[in-house]
Design a protein around this motif. Structure first.
Motif, PDB file in Angstrom:
ATOM      1  N   GLU A 151       0.845  -1.193   0.000  1.00 33.62           N
ATOM      2  CA  GLU A 151       0.000   0.000   0.000  1.00 33.62           C
ATOM      3  C   GLU A 151       0.886   1.251   0.000  1.00 33.62           C
ATOM      4  O   GLU A 151       2.032   1.210   0.466  1.00 33.62           O
ATOM      5  N   ARG A 152       0.369   2.348  -0.543  1.00 36.66           N
ATOM      6  CA  ARG A 152       1.117   3.600  -0.625  1.00 36.66           C
ATOM      7  C   ARG A 152       0.296   4.724   0.001  1.00 36.66           C
ATOM      8  O   ARG A 152      -0.939   4.721  -0.061  1.00 36.66           O
ATOM      9  N   LEU A 153       0.977   5.697   0.586  1.00 29.58           N
ATOM     10  CA  LEU A 153       0.278   6.742   1.338  1.00 29.58           C
ATOM     11  C   LEU A 153      -0.765   7.479   0.511  1.00 29.58           C
ATOM     12  O   LEU A 153      -1.790   7.923   1.028  1.00 29.58           O
ATOM     13  N   ASP A 154      -0.490   7.648  -0.803  1.00 22.45           N
ATOM     14  CA  ASP A 154      -1.419   8.402  -1.648  1.00 22.45           C
ATOM     15  C   ASP A 154      -2.549   7.548  -2.205  1.00 22.45           C
ATOM     16  O   ASP A 154      -3.350   8.016  -3.026  1.00 22.45           O
ATOM     17  N   GLY A 155      -2.640   6.304  -1.776  1.00 17.21           N
ATOM     18  CA  GLY A 155      -3.716   5.427  -2.223  1.00 17.21           C
ATOM     19  C   GLY A 155      -3.435   4.706  -3.524  1.00 17.21           C
ATOM     20  O   GLY A 155      -4.299   3.983  -4.024  1.00 17.21           O
TER      21      GLY A 155
ATOM     22  N   GLY B  94      -5.741  -0.257  -1.817  1.00 17.78           N
ATOM     23  CA  GLY B  94      -5.702   1.182  -2.069  1.00 17.78           C
ATOM     24  C   GLY B  94      -5.837   2.003  -0.797  1.00 17.78           C
ATOM     25  O   GLY B  94      -6.438   3.080  -0.800  1.00 17.78           O
ATOM     26  N   LEU B  95      -5.272   1.519   0.296  1.00 16.01           N
ATOM     27  CA  LEU B  95      -5.341   2.239   1.568  1.00 16.01           C
ATOM     28  C   LEU B  95      -4.578   3.556   1.486  1.00 16.01           C
ATOM     29  O   LEU B  95      -3.651   3.707   0.700  1.00 16.01           O
ATOM     30  N   VAL B  96      -4.985   4.507   2.330  1.00 20.47           N
ATOM     31  CA  VAL B  96      -4.382   5.835   2.309  1.00 20.47           C
ATOM     32  C   VAL B  96      -3.797   6.150   3.689  1.00 20.47           C
ATOM     33  O   VAL B  96      -4.429   5.909   4.721  1.00 20.47           O
ATOM     34  N   ALA B  97      -2.583   6.685   3.693  1.00 16.65           N
ATOM     35  CA  ALA B  97      -1.928   7.285   4.869  1.00 16.65           C
ATOM     36  C   ALA B  97      -2.093   6.430   6.136  1.00 16.65           C
ATOM     37  O   ALA B  97      -1.645   5.295   6.190  1.00 16.65           O
ATOM     38  N   GLY B  98      -2.758   6.995   7.150  1.00 17.20           N
ATOM     39  CA  GLY B  98      -2.853   6.353   8.453  1.00 17.20           C
ATOM     40  C   GLY B  98      -3.619   5.046   8.460  1.00 17.20           C
ATOM     41  O   GLY B  98      -3.544   4.306   9.445  1.00 17.20           O
ATOM     42  N   ALA B  99      -4.353   4.762   7.399  1.00 20.04           N
ATOM     43  CA  ALA B  99      -5.062   3.480   7.325  1.00 20.04           C
ATOM     44  C   ALA B  99      -4.089   2.325   7.100  1.00 20.04           C
ATOM     45  O   ALA B  99      -4.451   1.162   7.289  1.00 20.04           O
ATOM     46  N   ILE B 100      -2.866   2.649   6.692  1.00 21.94           N
ATOM     47  CA  ILE B 100      -1.845   1.628   6.474  1.00 21.94           C
ATOM     48  C   ILE B 100      -1.131   1.389   7.805  1.00 21.94           C
ATOM     49  O   ILE B 100      -0.609   2.330   8.397  1.00 21.94           O
TER      50      ILE B 100
ATOM     51  N   VAL C  36      16.243   7.602  -4.483  1.00 27.55           N
ATOM     52  CA  VAL C  36      14.963   7.166  -5.060  1.00 27.55           C
ATOM     53  C   VAL C  36      13.879   7.134  -3.975  1.00 27.55           C
ATOM     54  O   VAL C  36      12.748   7.604  -4.190  1.00 27.55           O
ATOM     55  N   ILE C  37      14.215   6.618  -2.833  1.00 23.84           N
ATOM     56  CA  ILE C  37      13.236   6.489  -1.747  1.00 23.84           C
ATOM     57  C   ILE C  37      12.842   7.860  -1.205  1.00 23.84           C
ATOM     58  O   ILE C  37      11.666   8.124  -0.929  1.00 23.84           O
ATOM     59  N   ARG C  38      13.829   8.755  -1.054  1.00 23.96           N
ATOM     60  CA  ARG C  38      13.518  10.107  -0.570  1.00 23.96           C
ATOM     61  C   ARG C  38      12.537  10.811  -1.501  1.00 23.96           C
ATOM     62  O   ARG C  38      11.663  11.564  -1.055  1.00 23.96           O
ATOM     63  N   ALA C  39      12.676  10.579  -2.808  1.00 25.01           N
ATOM     64  CA  ALA C  39      11.813  11.244  -3.789  1.00 25.01           C
ATOM     65  C   ALA C  39      10.353  10.819  -3.629  1.00 25.01           C
ATOM     66  O   ALA C  39       9.444  11.554  -4.042  1.00 25.01           O
ATOM     67  N   ALA C  40      10.137   9.648  -3.021  1.00 28.13           N
ATOM     68  CA  ALA C  40       8.769   9.145  -2.844  1.00 28.13           C
ATOM     69  C   ALA C  40       8.253   9.341  -1.426  1.00 28.13           C
ATOM     70  O   ALA C  40       7.154   8.875  -1.100  1.00 28.13           O
ATOM     71  N   ALA C  41       9.021  10.021  -0.578  1.00 24.11           N
ATOM     72  CA  ALA C  41       8.583  10.258   0.803  1.00 24.11           C
ATOM     73  C   ALA C  41       7.358  11.155   0.824  1.00 24.11           C
ATOM     74  O   ALA C  41       7.305  12.173   0.137  1.00 24.11           O
ATOM     75  N   GLY C  42       6.354  10.764   1.584  1.00 25.54           N
ATOM     76  CA  GLY C  42       5.132  11.548   1.707  1.00 25.54           C
ATOM     77  C   GLY C  42       4.084  11.217   0.672  1.00 25.54           C
ATOM     78  O   GLY C  42       2.904  11.511   0.866  1.00 25.54           O
ATOM     79  N   SER C  43       4.501  10.618  -0.438  1.00 26.08           N
ATOM     80  CA  SER C  43       3.533  10.202  -1.448  1.00 26.08           C
ATOM     81  C   SER C  43       3.361   8.685  -1.406  1.00 26.08           C
ATOM     82  O   SER C  43       2.256   8.180  -1.215  1.00 26.08           O
ATOM     83  N   HIS C  44       4.467   7.978  -1.590  1.00 28.12           N
ATOM     84  CA  HIS C  44       4.417   6.523  -1.499  1.00 28.12           C
ATOM     85  C   HIS C  44       4.781   6.037  -0.099  1.00 28.12           C
ATOM     86  O   HIS C  44       4.158   5.109   0.417  1.00 28.12           O
ATOM     87  N   PHE C  45       5.818   6.636   0.483  1.00 28.33           N
ATOM     88  CA  PHE C  45       6.372   6.114   1.727  1.00 28.33           C
ATOM     89  C   PHE C  45       6.193   7.097   2.887  1.00 28.33           C
ATOM     90  O   PHE C  45       6.154   8.307   2.686  1.00 28.33           O
ATOM     91  N   ASP C  46       6.132   6.536   4.093  1.00 27.17           N
ATOM     92  CA  ASP C  46       6.038   7.323   5.317  1.00 27.17           C
ATOM     93  C   ASP C  46       7.286   8.197   5.447  1.00 27.17           C
ATOM     94  O   ASP C  46       8.419   7.692   5.458  1.00 27.17           O
ATOM     95  N   ALA C  47       7.091   9.505   5.556  1.00 29.81           N
ATOM     96  CA  ALA C  47       8.220  10.448   5.572  1.00 29.81           C
ATOM     97  C   ALA C  47       9.142  10.206   6.765  1.00 29.81           C
ATOM     98  O   ALA C  47      10.372  10.318   6.642  1.00 29.81           O
ATOM     99  N   GLU C  48       8.575   9.875   7.919  1.00 29.77           N
ATOM    100  CA  GLU C  48       9.407   9.636   9.101  1.00 29.77           C
ATOM    101  C   GLU C  48      10.266   8.389   8.923  1.00 29.77           C
ATOM    102  O   GLU C  48      11.455   8.377   9.276  1.00 29.77           O
ATOM    103  N   VAL C  49       9.674   7.353   8.360  1.00 25.52           N
ATOM    104  CA  VAL C  49      10.425   6.117   8.123  1.00 25.52           C
ATOM    105  C   VAL C  49      11.535   6.368   7.102  1.00 25.52           C
ATOM    106  O   VAL C  49      12.667   5.903   7.267  1.00 25.52           O
TER     107      VAL C  49
END
Length: 281
Positions: free
Chosen positions: A200-204, A210-216, A250-263
């Protein structure tokens, strides 16, 4: 059962508390009963006949000896329970290893991948200061996160080229299939929601739900970053590996959209990348 070892520690701690309480009750009852007996002895003049010392010595020997005996018996019972729980933990770990080895028979990369991701998530979860019980649960889920690939045909799993529509659809089903396998086991079903959500990805935009953000679930978000990091830094049939530093970009570029920014912030730190490298060797 969120963590076998943690649950066992709680059980043993509970037994220890119960045993201490039992000893306290036994000691209190003993004092009352023996005290009543000694009062009766005093009433009938035993101390005048034999002296007070034998009376007190008998009291001390009885209470001390019987309390020590009960303490030893309860301690031995705890040791027996601890051995049985240790054996259960070894059996549980053997189940996890067997599933991972079964996946390795189908696809050598997937077995090694699961072990590496399991090591990475422990590093990440500890750096995120997650409780030890949760760290162990994440490790177990990471080891088996690709279990559903057992249901993907070999020709798709190891195909060197780009996947076509039906082939990609088969791949998209593997989180659900892995979760369903785990859900069928009472010992492993607590891992199923994590395995189901690891793509699952933060942006659904992820799958299968298709979970979003905190639902993951957070464990799934941690596994997602470790999963991608290992995939990027490993040779695959369709591409060569890139360096950890390149993977971090690559991972930093997807922070906040695909991946948890804190992680992501933790996973791409220089010291964490070094720990990843050491754990891989």
């Amino acid at each position: 059962m969120t963590s076998t070892a943690a649950a066992d520690r709680r059980l043993l701690a509970g037994l220890a508390r119960q045993h201490r309480a039992a000893l306290g009750v036994y000691l209190a009852v003993s004092l009352v009963v023996i005290g009543a007996g000694e009062l009766a002895a005093l009433r009938f003049g035993f101390p005048e006949r034999f002296g007070l010392a034998p009376v007190l010595l008998r009291l001390a020997l009885y209470i001390g000896g019987s309390t020590l005996l009960w303490s030893l018996l309860l301690g031995w019972s705890r040791e027996l329970v601890a051995r049985l729980l240790g054996e259960r933990r070894r059996h549980y770990e053997a189940i996890l290893t067997a599933f991972n080895q079964a996946l390795g028979l189908k696809d050598a990369y997937s077995a090694g991948h699961g072990r590496r991701v399991a090591r990475y998530v422990v590093i990440l979860a500890e750096a995120l200061q997650r409780p030890a019980e949760e760290v162990e649960t994440i490790r177990q889920a990471a080891l088996l996160h690709d279990l559903g690939k057992l249901g993907i045909p070999d020709g798709i799993l190891t195909k060197p080229g780009e996947l076509e529509g039906p082939e990609w659809a088969a791949v998209l089903r593997h989180p659900d299939q892995g979760a369903d396998i785990l859900a069928a086991s009472p010992q492993l079903r607590h891992l199923a929601p994590i395995v189901r959500a690891h793509h699952e990805r933060l942006d659904g935009s992820g799958y299968p739900l298709g979970l979003v953000a905190g639902a993951i679930p957070l464990p799934a978000r941690i596994i997602a970053v470790a999963d991608v990091f290992d995939a990027l830094t490993s040779d695959r049939a369709y591409r060569m590996a890139i360096t950890p530093a390149e993977a971090a970009v690559v991972i930093r570029a997807a922070a906040g959209s695909h991946f948890d920014a804190e992680v992501v912030a933790v996973a791409t730190r220089a010291d964490i990348l070094e720990q990843f490298a050491r754990s891989r060797s």
